[in-house]
Design a protein around this motif. Structure first.
Motif, PDB file in Angstrom:
ATOM      1  N   VAL A 137      -1.390 -13.980  -0.335  1.00 48.44           N
ATOM      2  CA  VAL A 137      -0.924 -12.650  -0.748  1.00 48.44           C
ATOM      3  C   VAL A 137      -0.477 -11.898   0.506  1.00 48.44           C
ATOM      4  N   ARG A 138       0.773 -11.446   0.516  1.00 43.96           N
ATOM      5  CA  ARG A 138       1.342 -10.807   1.697  1.00 43.96           C
ATOM      6  C   ARG A 138       2.218  -9.636   1.278  1.00 43.96           C
ATOM      7  N   TYR A 139       2.682  -8.855   2.275  1.00 42.77           N
ATOM      8  CA  TYR A 139       3.619  -7.762   2.026  1.00 42.77           C
ATOM      9  C   TYR A 139       4.898  -8.015   2.811  1.00 42.77           C
ATOM     10  N   LEU A 140       6.011  -7.532   2.260  1.00 37.77           N
ATOM     11  CA  LEU A 140       7.292  -7.679   2.942  1.00 37.77           C
ATOM     12  C   LEU A 140       8.003  -6.335   3.015  1.00 37.77           C
ATOM     13  N   TYR A 141       8.599  -6.072   4.184  1.00 37.77           N
ATOM     14  CA  TYR A 141       9.348  -4.839   4.400  1.00 37.77           C
ATOM     15  C   TYR A 141      10.691  -5.160   5.048  1.00 37.77           C
ATOM     16  N   TYR A 142      11.674  -4.283   4.785  1.00 38.04           N
ATOM     17  CA  TYR A 142      12.957  -4.354   5.468  1.00 38.04           C
ATOM     18  C   TYR A 142      12.939  -3.336   6.605  1.00 38.04           C
ATOM     19  N   GLU A 143      13.040  -3.815   7.831  1.00 40.94           N
ATOM     20  CA  GLU A 143      13.087  -2.935   8.994  1.00 40.94           C
ATOM     21  C   GLU A 143      14.522  -2.795   9.479  1.00 40.94           C
ATOM     22  N   GLY A 144      14.902  -1.576   9.886  1.00 42.80           N
ATOM     23  CA  GLY A 144      16.241  -1.349  10.394  1.00 42.80           C
ATOM     24  C   GLY A 144      16.938  -0.220   9.673  1.00 42.80           C
ATOM     25  N   ASP A 145      18.256  -0.192   9.763  1.00 40.64           N
ATOM     26  CA  ASP A 145      19.039   0.833   9.074  1.00 40.64           C
ATOM     27  C   ASP A 145      20.419   0.276   8.776  1.00 40.64           C
ATOM     28  N   ASP A 146      21.215   1.094   8.104  1.00 41.35           N
ATOM     29  CA  ASP A 146      22.544   0.644   7.692  1.00 41.35           C
ATOM     30  C   ASP A 146      23.445   0.347   8.881  1.00 41.35           C
ATOM     31  N   THR A 147      23.168   0.986  10.004  1.00 48.40           N
ATOM     32  CA  THR A 147      23.998   0.778  11.193  1.00 48.40           C
ATOM     33  C   THR A 147      23.616  -0.500  11.923  1.00 48.40           C
TER      34      THR A 147
ATOM     35  N   LYS B 241      10.339  -8.216   7.484  1.00 49.07           N
ATOM     36  CA  LYS B 241       9.084  -8.277   8.214  1.00 49.07           C
ATOM     37  C   LYS B 241       7.972  -8.596   7.231  1.00 49.07           C
ATOM     38  N   ILE B 242       7.258  -9.675   7.488  1.00 45.29           N
ATOM     39  CA  ILE B 242       6.143 -10.073   6.626  1.00 45.29           C
ATOM     40  C   ILE B 242       4.833  -9.739   7.323  1.00 45.29           C
ATOM     41  N   VAL B 243       3.938  -9.078   6.616  1.00 46.16           N
ATOM     42  CA  VAL B 243       2.615  -8.763   7.158  1.00 46.16           C
ATOM     43  C   VAL B 243       1.554  -9.267   6.177  1.00 46.16           C
ATOM     44  N   GLU B 244       0.387  -9.579   6.703  1.00 44.71           N
ATOM     45  CA  GLU B 244      -0.689 -10.062   5.856  1.00 44.71           C
ATOM     46  C   GLU B 244      -1.326  -8.905   5.095  1.00 44.71           C
ATOM     47  N   GLU B 245      -1.997  -9.211   4.010  1.00 44.88           N
ATOM     48  CA  GLU B 245      -2.576  -8.164   3.175  1.00 44.88           C
ATOM     49  C   GLU B 245      -3.696  -7.410   3.882  1.00 44.88           C
ATOM     50  N   SER B 246      -4.246  -7.980   4.953  1.00 34.14           N
ATOM     51  CA  SER B 246      -5.279  -7.268   5.708  1.00 34.14           C
ATOM     52  C   SER B 246      -4.717  -6.023   6.391  1.00 34.14           C
TER      53      SER B 246
ATOM     54  N   PRO C 271       0.827  -1.206   0.000  1.00 35.52           N
ATOM     55  CA  PRO C 271       0.000   0.000   0.000  1.00 35.52           C
ATOM     56  C   PRO C 271       0.863   1.258   0.000  1.00 35.52           C
ATOM     57  N   GLY C 272       0.425   2.251  -0.752  1.00 35.90           N
ATOM     58  CA  GLY C 272       1.162   3.509  -0.847  1.00 35.90           C
ATOM     59  C   GLY C 272       2.021   3.603  -2.080  1.00 35.90           C
ATOM     60  N   ARG C 273       2.317   2.471  -2.719  1.00 38.46           N
ATOM     61  CA  ARG C 273       3.075   2.507  -3.969  1.00 38.46           C
ATOM     62  C   ARG C 273       2.130   2.799  -5.129  1.00 38.46           C
ATOM     63  N   GLU C 274       2.682   3.392  -6.156  1.00 37.68           N
ATOM     64  CA  GLU C 274       1.874   3.865  -7.284  1.00 37.68           C
ATOM     65  C   GLU C 274       1.027   2.767  -7.911  1.00 37.68           C
ATOM     66  N   HIS C 275       1.577   1.575  -8.024  1.00 40.58           N
ATOM     67  CA  HIS C 275       0.892   0.505  -8.752  1.00 40.58           C
ATOM     68  C   HIS C 275       0.332  -0.575  -7.830  1.00 40.58           C
TER      69      HIS C 275
ATOM     70  N   GLY D 248      -4.977 -27.012  -5.432  1.00 42.05           N
ATOM     71  CA  GLY D 248      -4.595 -27.788  -4.265  1.00 42.05           C
ATOM     72  C   GLY D 248      -3.337 -27.352  -3.553  1.00 42.05           C
ATOM     73  N   GLN D 249      -2.661 -26.322  -4.052  1.00 43.87           N
ATOM     74  CA  GLN D 249      -1.472 -25.841  -3.371  1.00 43.87           C
ATOM     75  C   GLN D 249      -1.886 -25.056  -2.121  1.00 43.87           C
ATOM     76  N   ARG D 250      -1.166 -25.260  -1.045  1.00 46.16           N
ATOM     77  CA  ARG D 250      -1.437 -24.548   0.205  1.00 46.16           C
ATOM     78  C   ARG D 250      -1.069 -23.083   0.040  1.00 46.16           C
ATOM     79  N   LEU D 251      -2.007 -22.200   0.375  1.00 44.86           N
ATOM     80  CA  LEU D 251      -1.746 -20.771   0.332  1.00 44.86           C
ATOM     81  C   LEU D 251      -1.314 -20.318   1.719  1.00 44.86           C
ATOM     82  N   ARG D 252      -0.117 -19.806   1.822  1.00 47.10           N
ATOM     83  CA  ARG D 252       0.411 -19.394   3.117  1.00 47.10           C
ATOM     84  C   ARG D 252      -0.193 -18.060   3.548  1.00 47.10           C
ATOM     85  N   GLY D 253      -0.360 -17.906   4.870  1.00 54.29           N
ATOM     86  CA  GLY D 253      -0.969 -16.699   5.396  1.00 54.29           C
ATOM     87  C   GLY D 253      -2.462 -16.711   5.201  1.00 54.29           C
ATOM     88  N   GLU D 254      -3.052 -15.535   5.099  1.00 55.01           N
ATOM     89  CA  GLU D 254      -4.503 -15.416   4.988  1.00 55.01           C
ATOM     90  C   GLU D 254      -5.034 -15.857   3.633  1.00 55.01           C
ATOM     91  N   SER D 255      -4.282 -15.526   2.579  1.00 59.02           N
ATOM     92  CA  SER D 255      -4.782 -15.820   1.229  1.00 59.02           C
ATOM     93  C   SER D 255      -3.675 -16.135   0.238  1.00 59.02           C
TER      94      SER D 255
END
Length: 255
Positions: A168-178, A184-189, A136-140, A159-166
């Motif tokens: 479909v998930r989001y992934l972020y990099y938390e932290g900094d260069d130091t 961090k994986i969060v569900e699409e909800s 969310p927040g990205r142009e596309h 028949g393939q197992r869908l991981r998480g809620e559906s």
């Protein structure tokens, strides 16, 4: 339909300096692409690993899954007059994520599909599919999310197992260069906007983007159904059908 789409599959792609919502900017002075309002659509297809980069190692190397699947998808697209496939790198060669994104953007591709395999060493019972559209927040984001669901639904129905809620998930990099970064994986909800960057390929793509984990290369069950010649061909057909559904074209019949 006037939409542009890039589809990717999950891997350790590294980050960019793009800010949320700007789609990665245009730091390389690439051509300004207009939405394709009709076929043939240029589809950039990306094996997430290849050459010296074998990816995750398991019952089968990840690069074998990615290369085989992309090869079959390329065949479907070549047979369909509505699409022109464009590989982001030559078969079984290594290319940086930034190079793959640049290839896609320079071609003004309408879609980019990058195939990967997941792994869970020591846990062969873990199976499943998941995909990561631009958050969310990205142009596309909206188009990327719609494409992600089209693909996930096909795998789930087969028949393939869908991981998480559906699947479909989001992934972020938390932290900094130091302190370093953690995924961090969060569900699409969770549709809140995060300041943290997602995968570098998604940030750099000048079009909707989805990263997909096709299966676990450490699972004999997943390998039997979604890797090797038969499994990869099966998955490639689902990607092709999802592409057709997204763009509103009729898929050619499977032989």
């Amino acid at each position: 339909m006037g939409a542009m789409l890039c589809v990717f599959v999950l891997s350790a792609f590294g980050k960019s300096n793009a800010k949320p919502g700007n789609g990665g900017g245009n730091p390389l002075g690439l051509p300004v692409c207009k939405p394709q309002d009709g076929p043939p659509y240029t589809i950039a297809i990306d094996a997430g690993h290849g050459g010296s980069d074998v990816g995750a190692e398991g019952i089968i190397d990840e690069k074998i899954v990615t290369e085989t699947t992309i090869g079959y998808l390329e065949q479907w697209l070549e047979q369909d007059e509505n699409y022109t496939p464009l590989r982001t790198h030559a078969p079984d060669t290594f290319a940086k994520p930034s190079e793959r994104a640049e290839t896609t953007n320079r071609a003004c591709a309408a879609l980019l599909l990058s195939v990967h395999g997941n792994s869970a060493p020591g846990y062969p019972e873990i199976t499943g599919f998941e995909c990561y559209p631009q958050p969310p927040g990205r142009e596309h984001h909206e188009d990327a999310s719609r494409m992600a669901h089209l693909i996930a639904e096909k795998f789930g129905a087969a028949g393939q197992r869908l991981r998480g809620e559906s699947g479909v998930r989001y992934l972020y990099y938390e932290g900094d260069d130091t302190r370093g970064y953690e995924k961090k994986i969060v569900e699409e909800s969770d549709d809140s906007m995060h300041a943290d960057q997602t995968f570098g390929l998604l940030e750099r793509a000048e079009c909707p983007a989805v990263l997909i984990e096709q299966c676990f290369v450490t699972s004999s069950t997943d390998i039997a159904n979604w890797a090797g010649e038969d499994g990869s061909a099966r998955a490639a057909r689902f990607y092709y059908e999802a592409i057709c559904e997204f763009f509103g074209t009729q898929p050619i019949e499977a032989q």
